[in-house]
Design a protein around this motif. Structure first.
Motif, mmCIF file in Angstrom:
data_model
loop_
_atom_site.group_PDB
_atom_site.id
_atom_site.type_symbol
_atom_site.label_atom_id
_atom_site.label_comp_id
_atom_site.label_asym_id
_atom_site.label_seq_id
_atom_site.Cartn_x
_atom_site.Cartn_y
_atom_site.Cartn_z
ATOM 1 N N UNK A 1 27.899 115.877 114.430
ATOM 2 C CA UNK A 1 27.808 117.249 114.932
ATOM 3 C C UNK A 1 28.868 118.122 114.284
ATOM 4 N N UNK A 2 30.076 117.585 114.161
ATOM 5 C CA UNK A 2 31.167 118.347 113.548
ATOM 6 C C UNK A 2 30.924 118.541 112.054
ATOM 7 N N UNK A 3 30.371 117.542 111.398
ATOM 8 C CA UNK A 3 30.034 117.689 109.977
ATOM 9 C C UNK A 3 29.013 118.804 109.783
ATOM 10 N N UNK A 4 27.987 118.826 110.620
ATOM 11 C CA UNK A 4 26.942 119.851 110.479
ATOM 12 C C UNK A 4 27.477 121.242 110.770
ATOM 13 N N UNK A 5 28.430 121.338 111.696
ATOM 14 C CA UNK A 5 29.034 122.642 111.978
ATOM 15 C C UNK A 5 29.745 123.184 110.745
#
Length: 383
Positions: free
Chosen positions: A54-58
């Motif tokens: 999720x943090x990577x996609x953000x």
């Protein structure tokens, strides 16, 4: 439209991406990190869920908003390929890990492979352990930038949040003079000692890393001379105003430990403890334990400020999750700090990175900080 393709065309900058998909899983369940397979198994047994993707996609979504063409080189599946596709990139996969979760060896292998290619920036998603593995494989051959996704993030190679890391990468890859390179410390803590309530930090080296003062975090700083008396007095001030039948959750750190000392109750230096009516009702609690305790009481959260970084939530205190913060209420957060620590931030805002953008926005604004006996100041929080 951003794009990258298997032909590895030479139009535009090249980004190398590494995602440690298990980074940060130990945080909410109170494990202080996720280094080692046995710790990962324990985290899963306790119900931990992965958050690194999720943090990577953000970060990638923010990076993808540029109009310049870009190539992205990464690892297979959860090491970057999946998140690139979700963010609209068509990545070049240059390393495939074995079935199951990628290991530290996969991180180092992918980092070495990326450093041998003409990449302009290596963006990694993880914590201090991931930063350490990447630096060991890359050295100073390519600039590094971290998307904060771990439990321990004391190094200076990280963006202040995933979105800000993406924005900083975007600035650097567009060759903006607003994002020059600096020598940034890569530090890591001994997790075994960390779980035993001891802080053993080590500097592993320096990486070349993009910097913009609002987007990049500094390394964690220790206490300064002269702080002890004022912080102790501030803790005593908090104790003097504690209300009966109310639950107080004491965050990690030496600042909040002084509250426990003033009460004369046991505490954990690196965990979240709970106090009710002047007595300890829980030590080193995880998110679910905190929620169970808070369900039956008016609840206050007592936290200090991470020196050098100005972080309130999201760095080493992930047990104080968005659910815990919302259960307590935004108006029941008590912050303690020495005035010296605030001055050392050079007027920069305090930071929150809870993983919940809506909550981070709600926390933004101004908060009163207890700095001594009958003394307080107001400081800005910026998500």
């Amino acid at each position: 439209m951003l794009r990258s393709n298997a032909a590895e065309v030479d139009d535009g900058p090249a980004l190398g991406l590494i995602v440690n998909p298990v980074a940060g899983m130990g945080g909410s369940v109170g494990l202080k990190g996720t280094d080692g397979l046995h710790i990962l198994r324990d985290a899963r047994r306790r119900g931990a869920q992965p958050t690194a993707g999720t943090r990577a996609r953000s970060a990638l979504t923010r990076l993808a908003s540029t109009t310049n063409p870009m190539r992205v080189l990464t690892g297979s599946g959860a090491m970057g390929e999946d998140d690139c596709l979700a963010a609209g990139f068509d990545p070049v996969v240059i390393h495939r890990h074995q079935p199951g979760n990628p290991t530290a060896a996969d991180t180092r292998a992918l980092a070495s492979a990326l450093a041998s290619r003409p990449v302009d920036l290596l963006l990694f998603v993880g914590g201090d352990g991931t930063a350490r593995d990447v630096l060991a494989a890359v050295g100073d051959r390519v600039p590094l930038l971290g998307v904060p996704a771990g439990v321990k993030m004391h190094s200076a190679v990280f963006g202040t949040s995933p979105r800000n890391a993406g924005q900083l990468a975007r600035l650097y890859l567009s060759r903006s003079p607003a994002a020059p390179l600096r020598e940034a410390e890569v530090m890591d803590l001994d997790e075994a000692a960390f779980r035993d309530d001891r802080v053993l930090a080590r500097l592993y080296g320096y990486a070349r890393s993009p910097y913009e003062r609002h987007l990049a975090q500094n390394a964690k700083a220790g206490s300064r001379a002269g702080e002890d008396a004022s912080v102790t007095a501030a803790a005593q001030q908090v104790v003097a105003h504690m209300r009966p039948e109310c639950l107080y959750l004491l965050g990690p750190g030496t600042t909040t430990r002084r509250v426990a000392n003033a009460l004369g109750v046991p505490s954990t230096l690196l965990g979240v403890d709970a106090v009710l009516d002047g007595k300890s009702v829980g030590l080193d609690l995880d998110e679910q334990s905190l929620l169970r305790l808070a369900a039956g009481h008016e609840t206050y959260i007592v936290v200090g400020i991470l020196g050098g970084q100005g972080s309130l939530f999201g760095r080493g205190n992930q047990q104080l999750s968005p659910a815990v913060i919302r259960t307590a209420g935004l108006d029941r957060i008590i912050v303690i700090s020495s005035i010296e620590k605030l001055i050392a931030l050079n007027a920069a805002a305090l930071r929150v990175d809870t993983g919940d953008d809506e909550l981070d926005a709600q926390l933004s604004g101004y908060i009163r900080i207890v700095t001594g006996p009958d003394r307080s100041t107001v400081f800005k929080i910026q998500a």
